[in-house]
Motif scaffolding. Structure first.
Motif, PDB file in Angstrom:
ATOM      1  N   LYS A 243       0.835  -1.208   0.000  1.00 36.97           N
ATOM      2  CA  LYS A 243       0.000   0.000   0.000  1.00 36.97           C
ATOM      3  C   LYS A 243       0.866   1.253   0.000  1.00 36.97           C
ATOM      4  CE  LYS A 243      -3.757   2.276   2.517  1.00 36.97           C
ATOM      5  NZ  LYS A 243      -4.674   2.208   3.680  1.00 36.97           N
ATOM      6  N   GLN A 244       1.912   1.251   0.827  1.00 36.59           N
ATOM      7  CA  GLN A 244       2.809   2.402   0.884  1.00 36.59           C
ATOM      8  C   GLN A 244       3.571   2.578  -0.425  1.00 36.59           C
ATOM      9  OE1 GLN A 244       5.216   1.541   4.307  1.00 36.59           O
ATOM     10  NE2 GLN A 244       3.631   2.134   5.776  1.00 36.59           N
ATOM     11  N   SER A 245       4.017   1.453  -1.017  1.00 31.40           N
ATOM     12  CA  SER A 245       4.768   1.531  -2.269  1.00 31.40           C
ATOM     13  C   SER A 245       3.891   2.065  -3.394  1.00 31.40           C
ATOM     14  CB  SER A 245       5.322   0.154  -2.640  1.00 31.40           C
ATOM     15  OG  SER A 245       6.256  -0.297  -1.689  1.00 31.40           O
ATOM     16  N   ILE A 246       2.645   1.600  -3.465  1.00 33.23           N
ATOM     17  CA  ILE A 246       1.745   2.044  -4.529  1.00 33.23           C
ATOM     18  C   ILE A 246       1.411   3.521  -4.368  1.00 33.23           C
ATOM     19  CG2 ILE A 246      -0.604   1.808  -5.398  1.00 33.23           C
ATOM     20  CD1 ILE A 246      -0.359  -1.176  -5.041  1.00 33.23           C
ATOM     21  N   THR A 247       1.266   3.960  -3.119  1.00 30.70           N
ATOM     22  CA  THR A 247       1.016   5.385  -2.871  1.00 30.70           C
ATOM     23  C   THR A 247       2.152   6.230  -3.428  1.00 30.70           C
ATOM     24  OG1 THR A 247      -0.240   4.862  -0.871  1.00 30.70           O
ATOM     25  CG2 THR A 247       0.584   7.118  -1.095  1.00 30.70           C
ATOM     26  N   GLY A 248       3.373   5.699  -3.354  1.00 34.03           N
ATOM     27  CA  GLY A 248       4.539   6.417  -3.860  1.00 34.03           C
ATOM     28  C   GLY A 248       4.638   6.463  -5.367  1.00 34.03           C
ATOM     29  N   LEU A 249       3.770   5.748  -6.065  1.00 35.68           N
ATOM     30  CA  LEU A 249       3.818   5.748  -7.522  1.00 35.68           C
ATOM     31  C   LEU A 249       3.132   6.960  -8.131  1.00 35.68           C
ATOM     32  CD1 LEU A 249       3.019   1.980  -8.278  1.00 35.68           C
ATOM     33  CD2 LEU A 249       5.226   3.131  -8.463  1.00 35.68           C
ATOM     34  N   GLY A 250       2.347   7.682  -7.347  1.00 38.21           N
ATOM     35  CA  GLY A 250       1.666   8.846  -7.880  1.00 38.21           C
ATOM     36  C   GLY A 250       0.372   8.479  -8.572  1.00 38.21           C
ATOM     37  N   PRO A 251      -0.135   9.348  -9.466  1.00 39.52           N
ATOM     38  CA  PRO A 251      -1.409   9.094 -10.174  1.00 39.52           C
ATOM     39  C   PRO A 251      -1.379   7.749 -10.885  1.00 39.52           C
ATOM     40  CG  PRO A 251      -0.653  11.335 -10.562  1.00 39.52           C
ATOM     41  CD  PRO A 251       0.470  10.630  -9.859  1.00 39.52           C
TER      42      PRO A 251
END
Length: 462
Positions: A243-251
């Motif tokens: 979840k944290q990694s995906i949040t860091g991917l941006g839009p």
């Protein structure tokens, strides 16, 4: 036990009844995963599905299954036909699977609860079993809290601490044996029998993974197993990390679109997951079943080729049944490709021979009728069919799935910035953790070393 977990086990536990007199004949436990799609399994002890129990001679044709209704106070019934291919007939393999339509069960139960299934118990020695005991005349669930004793090959023993007689434990046959680990429960086995109290109050239970033997033979989705994590590498850890990694991917791009891309299917091959297994077995199934469609028996020209295929088919069937799809195990198909190429060579040689015989016989007669059949046409047609099925199989097994990648699960995805590489990996990772599979997604921006000559945007580990 935590009340939420208690309700989950109650919803998972079902009552098996005789279709003729409505008598309780045992208990079962619901198993559902996304791989089953529109189907659902009920696991139980095989002897519950036989009129004569442990003798395994007189199998019931149907059984009635009671599911806990949405109101959690009453039960509704479904009738299911027993598939004799989905059960064992021996005391040391006392497991059976009943297959139902998911929508029918959802109509009674509501949302189907999913339970994690494990092969190892880690350090846990306390268990929970719910069943429709004779002590309640099979009318309501009773609960046991046995302790671990020992392992017995495909079975294990638990010590019963409650004051139950052998008669009162009879209805527990087929119940799920659960491990509670604080805030979660795991399905570990199936209750199969109880040793009389004068001999020590011992419960015998069966490991669930042996059910995959007959599920694989019937080309049905296998029961998937989870893991007990060490060093706090739990399901929650991986879910929070992704979840944290995906949040860091941006839009985000569209997840649906990402899973339609051909590259997405490569990750099924890397993990040797259920999608890979399904495609793998479907390719073999089409080849084996289609190959014999026009088989010509007692034909001197084709006998050797037909006999060789039957031999190869028998070998392949046993090989697939014993195949280990774990990531560590390499799948060697070169031996089979060599055998098929050998058959194709003989097909070509025989075709040349038959065409020569045809030309020597009467293929150039001028007084043919409109329905004239050339000599050896049936044999040549069969040879063309064999060659076509072999060529289609070779194409499918080498092009539609990537066994080489499965045997060497390392993949570099290259592309210009903004092409969606990291978003694709994020969606793949999210799908895996949603299926309780351990996954890591490491983003390049979180690496600060300046010594590397090549920058990796993101790394994905399974």
């Amino acid at each position: 036990m935590i009340e939420k977990l208690d309700k989950v086990i109650s919803k998972l536990s079902v009552r098996l009844k005789d279709v003729n007199n409505g008598a309780c004949i045992g208990t079962g436990v619901i198993y559902y995963s996304d791989e089953l799609k529109e189907k659902l399994y009920v696991l139980t002890a095989s002897h519950c599905l036989f009129e004569d129990g442990d003798k395994f001679q007189n199998q019931r044709v149907e059984v009635e299954i009671d599911f806990l209704y949405k109101d959690l106070t009453s039960y509704k019934s479904l009738k299911v036909t027993i598939n004799s291919n989905l059960l064992f007939k021996e005391e040391n393999k006392d497991v059976a699977v009943l297959v139902l339509d998911k929508k029918d069960v959802e109509g009674i139960l509501g949302e189907i609860p999913k339970v994690k299934v494990v092969k190892e118990k880690s350090t846990y020695n306390d268990f929970i079993i719910k069943g429709f005991s004779k002590a309640t005349q099979g009318k309501e669930l009773a609960v046991l809290y046995p302790k671990w004793i020992q392992l017995l090959d495909d079975r294990f023993q638990l010590e019963l601490l409650e004051n139950y007689t052998s008669y009162n434990t009879m209805g527990f046959s087929g119940s799920g044996v659960f491990i509670q680990t604080g805030a979660d429960v795991f399905l570990y086995g199936i209750f199969t029998r109880f040793r009389a109290e004068e001999k020590g109050k011992v419960i015998y239970a069966q490991f669930i993974d042996i059910a995959n033997e007959f599920l694989a033979k019937s080309y049905l989705p296998l029961i998937q197993f989870n893991y007990f994590a060490s060093y706090d590498l739990t399901d929650d850890f991986f879910k929070k990390h992704i979840k944290q990694s995906i949040t860091g991917l941006g839009p985000r791009f569209s997840e649906v679109l990402n899973f339609q891309l051909p590259i997405a299917k490569v990750f099924n091959d890397i993990a040797k997951d259920t999608v890979f297994k399904r495609q793998f077995t479907a390719i073999f199934d089409e080849w084996i079943t289609g190959y014999g469609y026009r088989k010509i028996v007692n034909n001197t020209h084709l006998e050797q080729i037909e006999v060789e295929f039957e031999e190869v088919k028998s070998i392949v069937l046993e090989w697939i049944r014993a195949l280990n799809f774990s990531v560590e195990n390499k799948i060697d198909i070169q031996w089979l490709l060599d055998r098929i190429e050998s058959i194709n060579s003989k097909v070509n040689e025989k075709s040349t021979e038959l065409y020569k015989l045809r030309s020597e016989k009467d293929s150039f007669k001028s007084n043919r009728s409109h329905n004239y059949e050339f000599p050896y046409e049936a044999e040549l047609s069969r040879l063309r069919e064999i060659r076509r099925y072999n060529e289609d199989f070779i194409f499918s097994i080498t092009k539609k799935i990537n066994i080489k990648l499965s045997n060497n699960p390392y993949l570099i995805v290259k592309g210009d910035a903004g092409n969606g590489k990291s978003h694709l990996l994020g969606d793949i990772a999210q799908k895996r953790v949603n299926s309780n599979l351990p996954t890591l997604l490491l983003l390049g921006q979180n690496f600060h070393s300046v010594n590397s000559s090549y920058k990796c945007n993101s790394c994905y580990f399974v």
